[in-house]
Design a protein around this motif. Structure first.
Motif, PDB file in Angstrom:
ATOM      1  N   GLY A 119       0.810  -1.108   0.029  1.00  0.00           N
ATOM      2  CA  GLY A 119       0.062   0.107   0.129  1.00  0.00           C
ATOM      3  C   GLY A 119       0.696   1.185  -0.064  1.00  0.00           C
ATOM      4  O   GLY A 119       0.564   2.339  -0.730  1.00  0.00           O
ATOM      5  N   SER A 120       1.734   1.226   0.893  1.00  0.00           N
ATOM      6  CA  SER A 120       2.606   2.317   0.708  1.00  0.00           C
ATOM      7  C   SER A 120       3.301   2.626  -0.530  1.00  0.00           C
ATOM      8  O   SER A 120       3.239   4.050  -0.872  1.00  0.00           O
ATOM      9  CB  SER A 120       3.781   2.312   1.966  1.00  0.00           C
ATOM     10  OG  SER A 120       3.162   2.147   3.201  1.00  0.00           O
ATOM     11  N   ASP A 224      -7.681   5.913  -2.050  1.00  0.00           N
ATOM     12  CA  ASP A 224      -6.930   4.850  -1.366  1.00  0.00           C
ATOM     13  C   ASP A 224      -7.863   3.831  -1.055  1.00  0.00           C
ATOM     14  O   ASP A 224      -8.491   3.775   0.211  1.00  0.00           O
ATOM     15  CB  ASP A 224      -6.167   5.428  -0.094  1.00  0.00           C
ATOM     16  CG  ASP A 224      -5.406   4.530   0.837  1.00  0.00           C
ATOM     17  OD1 ASP A 224      -5.419   3.275   0.317  1.00  0.00           O
ATOM     18  OD2 ASP A 224      -5.018   4.575   1.750  1.00  0.00           O
ATOM     19  N   HIS A 260      -2.188  -7.845  -1.010  1.00  0.00           N
ATOM     20  CA  HIS A 260      -1.830  -8.640   0.393  1.00  0.00           C
ATOM     21  C   HIS A 260      -2.586  -8.306   1.394  1.00  0.00           C
ATOM     22  O   HIS A 260      -2.066  -8.641   2.455  1.00  0.00           O
ATOM     23  CB  HIS A 260      -0.382  -8.227   0.438  1.00  0.00           C
ATOM     24  CG  HIS A 260       0.112  -6.954   1.117  1.00  0.00           C
ATOM     25  ND1 HIS A 260       1.404  -6.642   1.194  1.00  0.00           N
ATOM     26  CD2 HIS A 260      -0.705  -5.955   1.290  1.00  0.00           C
ATOM     27  CE1 HIS A 260       1.451  -5.257   1.449  1.00  0.00           C
ATOM     28  NE2 HIS A 260       0.353  -4.713   1.597  1.00  0.00           N
ATOM     29  N   LYS A 261      -3.799  -7.687   1.375  1.00  0.00           N
ATOM     30  CA  LYS A 261      -4.675  -7.418   2.622  1.00  0.00           C
ATOM     31  C   LYS A 261      -5.698  -8.554   2.179  1.00  0.00           C
ATOM     32  O   LYS A 261      -5.414  -9.719   2.316  1.00  0.00           O
ATOM     33  CB  LYS A 261      -5.152  -5.977   2.763  1.00  0.00           C
ATOM     34  CG  LYS A 261      -3.820  -5.263   3.269  1.00  0.00           C
ATOM     35  CD  LYS A 261      -4.265  -3.915   3.862  1.00  0.00           C
ATOM     36  CE  LYS A 261      -3.046  -3.315   4.170  1.00  0.00           C
ATOM     37  NZ  LYS A 261      -2.356  -2.452   3.475  1.00  0.00           N
TER      38      LYS A 261
HETATM   39  C1  LIG Z   1      -6.071   2.617   4.040  1.00  0.00           C
HETATM   40  C2  LIG Z   1      -4.765   2.155   4.000  1.00  0.00           C
HETATM   41  N1  LIG Z   1      -3.846   2.651   3.073  1.00  0.00           N
HETATM   42  C3  LIG Z   1      -2.649   2.421   3.105  1.00  0.00           C
HETATM   43  C4  LIG Z   1      -2.022   1.437   3.887  1.00  0.00           C
HETATM   44  C5  LIG Z   1      -0.720   1.168   3.938  1.00  0.00           C
HETATM   45  O1  LIG Z   1      -0.382  -0.252   3.475  1.00  0.00           O
HETATM   46  P1  LIG Z   1       0.869  -1.001   3.573  1.00  0.00           P
HETATM   47  O2  LIG Z   1       1.055  -1.401   4.831  1.00  0.00           O
HETATM   48  O3  LIG Z   1       0.660  -2.089   2.732  1.00  0.00           O
HETATM   49  O4  LIG Z   1       2.072  -0.226   3.137  1.00  0.00           O
HETATM   50  C6  LIG Z   1      -2.555   0.764   4.723  1.00  0.00           C
HETATM   51  C7  LIG Z   1      -2.301  -0.106   5.756  1.00  0.00           C
HETATM   52  O5  LIG Z   1      -2.969  -0.769   6.629  1.00  0.00           O
HETATM   53  C8  LIG Z   1      -3.996   1.251   4.951  1.00  0.00           C
HETATM   54  O6  LIG Z   1      -4.951   0.770   5.866  1.00  0.00           O
END
Ligand SMILES: Cc1ncc(COP(=O)(O)O)c(C=O)c1O
Length: 463
Positions: A119-120, A224, A260-261
């Motif tokens: 996600g990041s 997002d 991956h979630k």
């Molecule tokens: C809404 C949202 N965006 C982005 C992320 C970031 O994801 P990652 O931890 O895979 O980098 C998260 C992580 O929980 C999230 O809940």
């Protein structure tokens, strides 16, 4: 034993049980012995999550599924997806992951995407894309506008890239105040962001309104959906009332959704999707003048393991639509039970109108929600603690849908509230730092302490 020793043992629990390496051993260790050591760690560390007592983090919890994905991963773990002449299967897997996610979020024939490491990376890459696109129209001091609840990885990306962040407040529904967002936009604004749903409260911002605002101002809008993006389509199919948030909304120009979630893939992949290919082009890097050869790269990563792409693809096709639907059904039903149970507990208030991630806070000043968390921790639960306002959340995933988990949680939650009420005024162990921030000095001190923790995470355990 001192409190400091206790702390060190907690932070480095293996320091007395295994060798703490500071250099590569002279002779190779026995493979079976090393594997046994790692298996013991994994079993111990997984046990709490496997019982369904952890909020979020573990999405599938099915060890047969993990084992199978591990086997798929092993086929290409060593393969570098950059080398498409050697590994053309990477093109198949990556393109089909993107296509399958695009299908779920209603992308049309022009829509496209990439697979990132999580996600990041998806969020930071989207920011980079909008910055590059805006550069073409002469933006030199880029800023972005999003609600305070947007994921902090966006703030990290903006910090890395020197983009100014303008945080908008929330309405009473705990979602973005679109009027406030409008006031923050100027001619240097490169994009708007909304969440579907946000990490803290699991809520969907008013995406249609934000997207309309973005379209009116001639800028892009990223949604997002890292957390909720692969759940909402099934919620809709199951008849839940979910506002439009995906590419059906005009003005939404990109979406992130983490495989991956709730895609139940191994950790390390997310999909970043664009409404059209021109926008995606901005994240590409090509460099024809390098002595090392013509260089072309779609995103941040250089070498990437083919194993992750193959196993993500395999996770999706072996779960199937029926698998995703039935997993989602269990998740929404469990979350509803938890939500209704929390609503029935005197002293607690559910935040907003959650569907799968239930955030809650104390509804009176003399009840410390962090004391509630202390008691839940002692009872073997791992919640996520939030701040501003102080709250906890339970992000429901498949392991939490096991029979009896929601009921056991609600029973322990009632006892935890009783404990907090009986101990009002005692400083809580969890979230104890909260309240220290909010002033420049307080935040500076907290930043220093947090950097110290990051240092410690990269230290070999002390002898
Ligand atoms: C809404 C949202 N965006 C982005 C992320 C970031 O994801 P990652 O931890 O895979 O980098 C998260 C992580 O929980 C999230 O809940």
């Amino acid at each position: 034993m001192s409190e400091f020793d206790d702390f060190i043992d907690g932070f480095y629990p293996y320091r007395k049980q295994s060798i703490n390496y500071r250099r590569i051993p002279d002779e190779p260790r026995d493979r079976a012995e090393v594997l046994a050591e790692i298996k013991a760690m994994a079993r111990a560390e997984d046990s709490m999550g496997d019982e369904g007592r952890v909020s979020g983090s573990l999405y599938s919890g099915d060890h047969e599924h993990y084992g199978y994905l591990g086997e798929v991963f092993a086929q290409f773990s060593h393969a570098n997806v950059l080398q498409r002449d050697m590994y053309p299967s990477a093109t198949k897997f990556e393109a089909e992951i993107v296509a399958m996610v695009l299908d779920l979020v209603n992308g049309d024939a022009n829509a496209c995407g990439v697979v990132t490491s999580g996600g990041s990376e998806s969020l930071i890459t989207a920011l980079y894309t909008y910055r590059e696109a805006a550069r073409e129209r002469g933006v030199t001091k880029p800023n972005v506008v999003w609600p305070i609840t947007a994921h902090v990885a966006l703030d990290k990306g903006a910090h890395w890239m020197g983009i100014e962040v303008r945080h908008a407040p929330l309405t009473e529904a705990y979602t973005a105040d679109v009027g406030a967002m409008a006031d923050l936009i100027d001619d240097q604004t490169i994009a708007l962001v909304g969440s579907a749903g946000d990490y803290g409260h699991g809520l969907i911002d008013p995406i249609e309104e934000i997207a309309a605002l973005a379209a009116e101002r001639g800028i892009g809008m990223h949604v997002d959906g890292c957390l909720g993006g692969l759940l909402w389509p099934w919620a809709e199919a199951l008849g839940y009332d979910i506002p439009l948030w995906d590419f059906r909304v005009p003005g939404v120009t990109s979406i992130s959704a983490d495989t991956h979630k709730y895609g139940y893939a191994l950790k390390g992949t997310s999909a970043l999707l664009y409404r059209d290919k021109d926008l995606r082009r901005h994240q590409y890097f090509t460099y024809p003048d390098w002595p090392g050869g013509l260089y072309l790269s779609p995103g941040l990563a250089g070498s990437r393991s083919g194993g992750l792409i193959a196993s993500t693809w395999a996770a999706m096709v072996t779960t199937g639509r029926s698998g995703y639907l039935s997993a989602a059904r269990g998740i929404f039903e469990t979350a509803t039970t938890i939500r209704e149970g929390i609503e029935a507990i005197d002293g607690l208030q559910v935040i907003g109108d959650p569907k799968f991630l239930v955030a809650f806070m104390a509804d009176r000043d003399d009840l410390d929600i962090y004391l509630v968390n202390d008691a839940l921790k002692k009872a073997g639960w791992r919640m996520n603690a939030l701040q501003l306002p102080a709250a906890l959340h339970f992000c429901v995933t498949r392991p939490n849908t096991r029979p009896g988990v929601a009921e056991a949680f609600l029973e322990d939650l009632q006892s935890a509230v009783d404990y907090a009420a009986a101990n009002a005024g005692t400083p809580a162990e969890s979230g104890a730092m909260y309240g220290f921030g909010g002033t420049p000095q307080g935040n500076q001190t907290i930043n220093m302490l947090m950097s110290g923790v990051l240092d410690a995470m990269h230290e070999v355990a002390p002898e």
